[in-house]
Design an enzyme around this catalytic site. Sequence first.
Site, mmCIF file in Angstrom:
data_model
loop_
_atom_site.group_PDB
_atom_site.id
_atom_site.type_symbol
_atom_site.label_atom_id
_atom_site.label_comp_id
_atom_site.label_asym_id
_atom_site.label_seq_id
_atom_site.Cartn_x
_atom_site.Cartn_y
_atom_site.Cartn_z
ATOM 1 N N HIS A 174 15.949 -12.932 100.241
ATOM 2 C CA HIS A 174 16.128 -11.647 100.950
ATOM 3 C C HIS A 174 14.950 -11.370 101.889
ATOM 4 O O HIS A 174 14.669 -10.213 102.198
ATOM 5 C CB HIS A 174 16.285 -10.482 99.962
ATOM 6 C CG HIS A 174 17.262 -10.756 98.862
ATOM 7 N ND1 HIS A 174 18.591 -10.407 98.939
ATOM 8 C CD2 HIS A 174 17.110 -11.385 97.668
ATOM 9 C CE1 HIS A 174 19.207 -10.791 97.827
ATOM 10 N NE2 HIS A 174 18.329 -11.389 97.045
ATOM 11 N N SER A 295 3.668 -14.298 129.013
ATOM 12 C CA SER A 295 4.378 -13.181 129.613
ATOM 13 C C SER A 295 3.723 -12.858 130.942
ATOM 14 O O SER A 295 2.509 -12.959 131.084
ATOM 15 C CB SER A 295 4.304 -11.975 128.685
ATOM 16 O OG SER A 295 4.487 -10.775 129.422
ATOM 17 N N LYS A 301 0.201 -12.442 125.326
ATOM 18 C CA LYS A 301 1.383 -13.042 124.706
ATOM 19 C C LYS A 301 1.415 -14.562 124.756
ATOM 20 O O LYS A 301 1.048 -15.181 125.735
ATOM 21 C CB LYS A 301 2.648 -12.539 125.419
ATOM 22 C CG LYS A 301 2.864 -11.063 125.261
ATOM 23 C CD LYS A 301 3.588 -10.734 123.984
ATOM 24 C CE LYS A 301 5.074 -10.853 124.226
ATOM 25 N NZ LYS A 301 5.813 -10.557 123.013
ATOM 26 N N GLU A 308 13.148 -20.176 120.231
ATOM 27 C CA GLU A 308 14.084 -19.103 120.620
ATOM 28 C C GLU A 308 15.259 -19.661 121.416
ATOM 29 O O GLU A 308 16.410 -19.279 121.216
ATOM 30 C CB GLU A 308 13.363 -18.051 121.462
ATOM 31 C CG GLU A 308 12.387 -17.207 120.675
ATOM 32 C CD GLU A 308 11.617 -16.272 121.590
ATOM 33 O OE1 GLU A 308 12.176 -15.239 121.969
ATOM 34 O OE2 GLU A 308 10.476 -16.593 121.947
#
Length: 477
Positions: A174, A295, A301, A308
């Site tokens: 979980h 970024s 970043k 992804e």
Amino acid sequence: MSNQSSSSDTNVHAKTQTREKPWGGRFTEPTDAFVERFTASVEFDKRLYFHDIQGSVAHATMLADVGVLTAAERDDIIAGLTEIREEIERGEFVWSVSLEDVHMNIEARLTAKIGITGKKLHTGRSRNDQVATDIRLYLRDEIDVIAEELTRLQEGLISLAEREAGTIMPGFTHLQTAQPVTFGHHILAWNEMIQRDYERLQDCRKRVNILPLGAAALAGTTYPIDRTITVRLLGFDRPSENSLDSVSDRDFAIEFCAFASLLMTHLSRFSEELVLWTSSQFNFVNLPDRFCTGSSIMPQKKNPDVPELVRGKSGRVNGHLIALLTLMKGQPLAYNKDNQEDKEPLFDAIDTVKGCLKAYADMVPSIEVKADSMREAAKRGFSTATDLADYLVVKGMPFRDAHEVVGKAVGYGVQSGLDLADMSLEKLQEFSEIITADVFDVLTLEGSVNARNHIGGTAPAQVIAAVGRARSYIAGR
Ligand code: ARG
């Protein structure tokens, strides 16, 4: 085309244009310009050129063996096809949309090069069995490339697992801290999934490697063909049994896409974990800069773009599987033009899988593990609570009572900010008197993972043993 051309001009044009088409004999007007483009597949099926020529060379060789072509005709055809292959590879071949597909483009060029003999190549064959053969040959080669990439990825996973066999991290259920596990064990879970994907791919290959050539349009051919010759020349396992089935079903491509969907599902789950683990909240691993991007507005970043993107690409491969299933479901026997739509989903599934596998096989060996941070996280979430319960059971307490006792101790830990291993013996004894000083052996992270020492368990010794077994599976390929 000009609207002003006189009707006699149009007729002349119709005659030349219909004559250009290998099937133009019965037609009295040219194909509508839009319909010509709409029905053509050459823009995407030209990638089958190599296998189309490979199939044609085998077909011509077989026709000569059975006496349908002369040896000289066969030699002319093979020489012409070889030159055409070289023209295509040099980028000199002129593809024509009016010649519809890769098959008719190559055949027309052959006839232009070697004359009337070129027109004999299509004897005893149809584009229906030809295209089915081409796709199988093409897919078989791509399967072998993909299998090698899967092996390369597995080798990376296995070496990473070996390197990190004793590194402790929190295991989750979980997405809540559950029990300590070793990072090596976690990585071997990914290897198991990829191992099954490999087996599924090899199983799919068995059904891809059946020769449809000889089915002709749908019913077979009246020429005395010998399909065992083409089977041998093209390296197939056997000829297909039924001509109607041979030209119409694309279940082998659907099976490949099902393999691809499952593989992408696995890579997507793996990606999700890498995205989580590289976040500053988890801080479990670092991906080298060469697999990340920045970024344009936020200077701090470093984004895990490769995972992804792989996670995102799983969607399009699932889409291709559904596209092919839907393409097939309404088709009566035998071949229908619908099947021309099999190529783009299949090709894109192949390209996507190859790209994602390359990225992962390159990236996995360079995953940098932040062992201290993993260890801290494992200590945080009371991950040895089950070990304490098991300890009480060994000392004679029924498991349900032990669960209750440990639950109370954890409740106290939450309130006081102490992990179980940080509590004093006296404090622990308030929850149960049967606890003695040896409890600290099981409350340590090492004690916890080492205790799960059986096949499939997380103990470092088991990870090393599993690494050995995984390597020997691969060595047997
Ligand atoms: N381009 C076609 C395809 O991909 C080749 C077979 C066409 N056969 C036919 N009878 N129209 O399926």
